[in-house]
Design a protein around this motif. Structure first.
Motif: not given
Length: 193
Positions: A110-127
């Motif tokens: 269940e935690k993997e779903g939120s981790a997925f979103k956090i990763f995508q957000e952070k990767a986007g912030n770092h372009k």
């Protein structure tokens, strides 16, 4: 040149190095209690032996050492004649997974779903130009794995620092190839395999 070879003399075409490599474990006798396992998060297949006293059948879950750390795997069934493996590929099962292990595994999924979103957000912030494929928390270790694909090599050092500050545990990013992506996602390639 194949035209210069006699019709029955193809020995020059053989790969002698590969032949020599196969001989080293040709006489190895695989254990009687050998099982095929599957890591569900990566669809990776493994061979393992079970210690005496542990009865296993297809569908059971077990705790095993993996290349990432201790985790759970599903027993696919017993194997009588393994194909294409070396003796060093055979691992030993630590123990059979219990109800507590399976409850913890479900909570981590269940935690993997939120981790997925956090990763995508952070990767986007770092372009960073990377496509996240899967996230997996190890069952018996404080570690989260992120599997991603990218067209070229990615410098993700700053991203890892960001992720460690959020998750407060060890982070491992694994760049995978285009052939591994459909295997992990459970999809099929255009060839239908």
């Amino acid at each position: 040149d194949i035209d210069r070879l006699a019709e029955d003399d193809f020995s020059d075409l053989e790969d002698h190095e590969a032949h020599e490599m196969d001989v080293s474990h040709e006489d190895f006798v695989y254990p009687e209690r050998l099982f095929r396992l599957k890591l569900e998060y990566s669809c990776e297949g493994l061979y393992a032996t079970a210690p005496e006293g542990i009865e296993l059948c297809g569908g059971d879950y077990v705790i095993i050492p993996t290349k990432y750390g201790k985790d759970y795997a599903r027993v696919m069934g017993p194997v009588s004649q393994p194909v294409g493996i070396k003796p060093s590929d055979v691992i030993t099962i630590d123990r059979k997974a219990n109800d507590e292990d399976m409850a913890k595994a479900a909570a981590l999924r269940e935690k993997e779903g939120s981790a997925f979103k956090i990763f995508q957000e952070k990767a986007g912030n770092h372009k960073l130009d990377m496509k996240l494929i899967a996230v997996h928390y190890l069952l018996e270790e404080q570690k989260v794995l992120f599997f991603f694909s990218a067209d070229k090599r990615v410098d993700f050092r700053e991203l890892v620092k960001d992720l460690v500050s959020v998750f407060k545990m060890r982070i491992e990013l694994r760049q995978i190839g285009v052939r591994d992506e459909p295997r992990i996602t459970g999809g099929l390639g255009i060839c239908g395999r």
